[in-house]
Design an enzyme around this catalytic site. Structure first.
Site, PDB file in Angstrom:
ATOM      1  N   ASP A  31     -17.166 -11.796  23.155  1.00 12.20           N
ATOM      2  CA  ASP A  31     -16.453 -12.414  24.273  1.00 12.20           C
ATOM      3  C   ASP A  31     -16.407 -13.928  24.117  1.00 12.20           C
ATOM      4  O   ASP A  31     -17.160 -14.532  23.333  1.00 12.20           O
ATOM      5  CB  ASP A  31     -17.079 -12.034  25.619  1.00 12.20           C
ATOM      6  CG  ASP A  31     -18.518 -12.521  25.759  1.00 12.20           C
ATOM      7  OD1 ASP A  31     -19.273 -12.463  24.761  1.00 12.20           O
ATOM      8  OD2 ASP A  31     -18.893 -12.981  26.857  1.00 12.20           O
ATOM      9  N   ASP A  73     -17.459 -20.294  18.733  1.00 12.62           N
ATOM     10  CA  ASP A  73     -18.396 -19.495  19.520  1.00 12.62           C
ATOM     11  C   ASP A  73     -17.791 -18.152  19.886  1.00 12.62           C
ATOM     12  O   ASP A  73     -17.178 -18.028  20.937  1.00 12.62           O
ATOM     13  CB  ASP A  73     -18.797 -20.277  20.770  1.00 12.62           C
ATOM     14  CG  ASP A  73     -19.936 -19.658  21.527  1.00 12.62           C
ATOM     15  OD1 ASP A  73     -20.597 -18.756  20.983  1.00 12.62           O
ATOM     16  OD2 ASP A  73     -20.186 -20.075  22.666  1.00 12.62           O
ATOM     17  N   GLU A  94     -24.672 -16.795  15.890  1.00  6.78           N
ATOM     18  CA  GLU A  94     -24.296 -17.961  16.692  1.00  6.78           C
ATOM     19  C   GLU A  94     -24.006 -19.155  15.778  1.00  6.78           C
ATOM     20  O   GLU A  94     -24.551 -19.257  14.675  1.00  6.78           O
ATOM     21  CB  GLU A  94     -25.422 -18.323  17.669  1.00  6.78           C
ATOM     22  CG  GLU A  94     -25.598 -17.351  18.817  1.00  6.78           C
ATOM     23  CD  GLU A  94     -24.600 -17.588  19.942  1.00  6.78           C
ATOM     24  OE1 GLU A  94     -23.742 -18.482  19.815  1.00  6.78           O
ATOM     25  OE2 GLU A  94     -24.689 -16.866  20.956  1.00  6.78           O
ATOM     26  N   GLU A 154     -21.560 -11.951  26.879  1.00 11.01           N
ATOM     27  CA  GLU A 154     -22.619 -12.933  26.626  1.00 11.01           C
ATOM     28  C   GLU A 154     -22.396 -14.219  27.402  1.00 11.01           C
ATOM     29  O   GLU A 154     -23.356 -14.923  27.727  1.00 11.01           O
ATOM     30  CB  GLU A 154     -22.691 -13.237  25.118  1.00 11.01           C
ATOM     31  CG  GLU A 154     -23.918 -14.020  24.694  1.00 11.01           C
ATOM     32  CD  GLU A 154     -23.730 -15.539  24.744  1.00 11.01           C
ATOM     33  OE1 GLU A 154     -24.745 -16.266  24.621  1.00 11.01           O
ATOM     34  OE2 GLU A 154     -22.572 -16.004  24.892  1.00 11.01           O
ATOM     35  N   GLU A 155     -21.132 -14.546  27.679  1.00 10.71           N
ATOM     36  CA  GLU A 155     -20.807 -15.848  28.265  1.00 10.71           C
ATOM     37  C   GLU A 155     -20.891 -15.867  29.794  1.00 10.71           C
ATOM     38  O   GLU A 155     -20.465 -16.838  30.414  1.00 10.71           O
ATOM     39  CB  GLU A 155     -19.392 -16.269  27.842  1.00 10.71           C
ATOM     40  CG  GLU A 155     -19.192 -16.425  26.336  1.00 10.71           C
ATOM     41  CD  GLU A 155     -19.906 -17.635  25.756  1.00 10.71           C
ATOM     42  OE1 GLU A 155     -20.664 -18.296  26.493  1.00 10.71           O
ATOM     43  OE2 GLU A 155     -19.713 -17.913  24.560  1.00 10.71           O
ATOM     44  N   HIS A 188     -21.789 -11.723  19.697  1.00 14.28           N
ATOM     45  CA  HIS A 188     -21.013 -11.375  20.893  1.00 14.28           C
ATOM     46  C   HIS A 188     -19.528 -11.582  20.625  1.00 14.28           C
ATOM     47  O   HIS A 188     -19.124 -12.511  19.917  1.00 14.28           O
ATOM     48  CB  HIS A 188     -21.481 -12.163  22.116  1.00 14.28           C
ATOM     49  CG  HIS A 188     -21.253 -13.643  22.063  1.00 14.28           C
ATOM     50  ND1 HIS A 188     -20.050 -14.227  22.410  1.00 14.28           N
ATOM     51  CD2 HIS A 188     -22.080 -14.655  21.729  1.00 14.28           C
ATOM     52  CE1 HIS A 188     -20.156 -15.546  22.296  1.00 14.28           C
ATOM     53  NE2 HIS A 188     -21.367 -15.838  21.873  1.00 14.28           N
TER      54      HIS A 188
END
Length: 371
Positions: free
Chosen positions: A82, A111, A170, A141-142, A80
């Site tokens: 974001d 992250d 991740e 994603e967040e 991801h």
């Protein structure tokens, strides 16, 4: 190659030749808080569009780049783009610790823009991988799961994200974490009868009735479950409690919110049934439920990946106790693992940072296996 994308307002360095740590810094330095990923998505699409070995696709702020070489198997590498909100931690900077470890600091470094940069670099540099590869860079994603860009691709373009193995970048401190636990949240509701607190005997205190619910939680013995050679630790915990009307009234309702983290061998239906059994006799409302993902370590492609990576990084694979988007690949029947630079304990922290060596190790390990 797909039709060309417009030039990005902020350009990234050529990902094929850039040092992957420098590329991580450049990716971090394009802010991409959830809902504001457009500039970074533009830059990623523009950076990959010139490469003839890639077909570049886009849905909203999700960018997919894939090879179509006719290989007999396909690997999906996803991450991801974001982040959580910036808090005076951009642009990035570097520091060297007392033991000589060079670290890249800044929002997204852990992250998970280190993993994104590894994927971006290898997508451009590996023109003839041993398997076909789909590189997925997705948004949202967040935030709430309904907005998740990978989930959107699974629903709208499942053919873009299917394969024989998925690797999610991740943060895992450059180790392999297989699959993930599932997660369930539920409200356990208790009722009573309101009254003036000066005449409490006329009411029935719903908050007091929560004692039995909390007692069941305090004596609950979570399981340790072996799945495909990895031991997943479960947990059932109260994560919130609310009740009360006013400071001079007996509360007629109390709600205890619980979170159940369950091994990927247990289906969402089985998880819900278990929670209802634990709180038998009470009103239970499930508010969020997502299944886990088996690591599939017995799959030949997964086993080969594990062997190649551990030869470079050392250490055996472990389980992912939290929930990650590998579960979305599980919905498609694709075995999935987590592998990326950065300490997951530093995700979302104001002092978010990643060791530069971990970025390079992850890139080298993944390159060696794919090439």
């Amino acid at each position: 190659m797909s039709e060309p994308f417009p030039r990005a307002a902020v350009a990234l360095p050529d990902p094929a030749v850039a040092d992957v740590a420098d590329l991580t810094a450049a990716v971090c330095d394009i802010p991409s808080v959830s809902g504001e990923e457009g500039a970074l998505a533009d830059a990623i699409a523009a950076a990959l569009a010139p490469y003839d070995h890639l077909e570049v696709l886009r849905d909203g702020d999700a960018v997919v780049a894939r090879t179509n070489l006719g290989r007999d198997q396909r690997v999906v590498v996803a991450g991801h783009i974001d982040t959580v909100p910036v808090k005076d931690n951009l642009p990035t900077w570097r520091r060297t610790t007392a033991d000589g470890t060079e670290e890249l600091w800044g929002r997204g470094a852990t992250d998970m823009k280190g993993g994104v940069a590894v994927a971006l670099h290898l997508a451009a540099a590996l023109t003839a991988p041993r398997w076909d590869v789909t590189w997925v860079f997705y948004d949202h994603e967040e935030v709430h799961a309904d907005l998740n860009g990978l989930g959107r691709l699974v629903r709208v373009h499942p053919e873009w994200v299917t394969g024989d193995l998925a690797i999610l970048g991740e943060p895992t401190a450059a180790g392999i974490e297989g699959g993930c636990n599932g997660t369930l949240r539920a409200d356990v509701r208790l009722t009573g009868r309101t009254a003036h607190s000066a005449r409490g005997w006329r009411g029935e205190n719903a908050v007091h009735r929560a004692g039995e619910v909390l007692a069941r939680l305090s004596t609950y013995q979570p399981r340790e479950v072996e799945v495909d050679g990895l031991v997943y630790r479960e947990g059932l915990n109260a994560v919130g409690i609310r009740g009360g009307i006013a400071s001079n009234m007996i509360p007629d309702e109390c709600v205890v919110t619980v979170n159940y983290r369950f091994a990927p061998s247990r289906s969402p239906h089985e998880a819900e049934r278990h929670v209802r059994e634990v709180f038998d006799g009470y009103e239970v409302t499930v508010t969020d439920l997502a299944g886990g993902a088996r690591p599939g370590l017995d799959h030949p492609l997964v086993a080969g990946f594990v062997s190649a990576v551990t030869a470079v990084t050392g250490g055996a694979p472990g389980p992912k106790y939290g929930w990650t988007d590998v579960a979305r690949f599980a919905e498609l029947g694709v075995p999935a693992v987590n592998f990326g630079p950065g300490d997951p304990m530093l995700a979302h922290a104001d002092d978010e940072r990643v060791p530069v060596d971990q970025i390079r190790v992850c890139a080298d390990a993944l390159r060696g296996w794919l090439a």
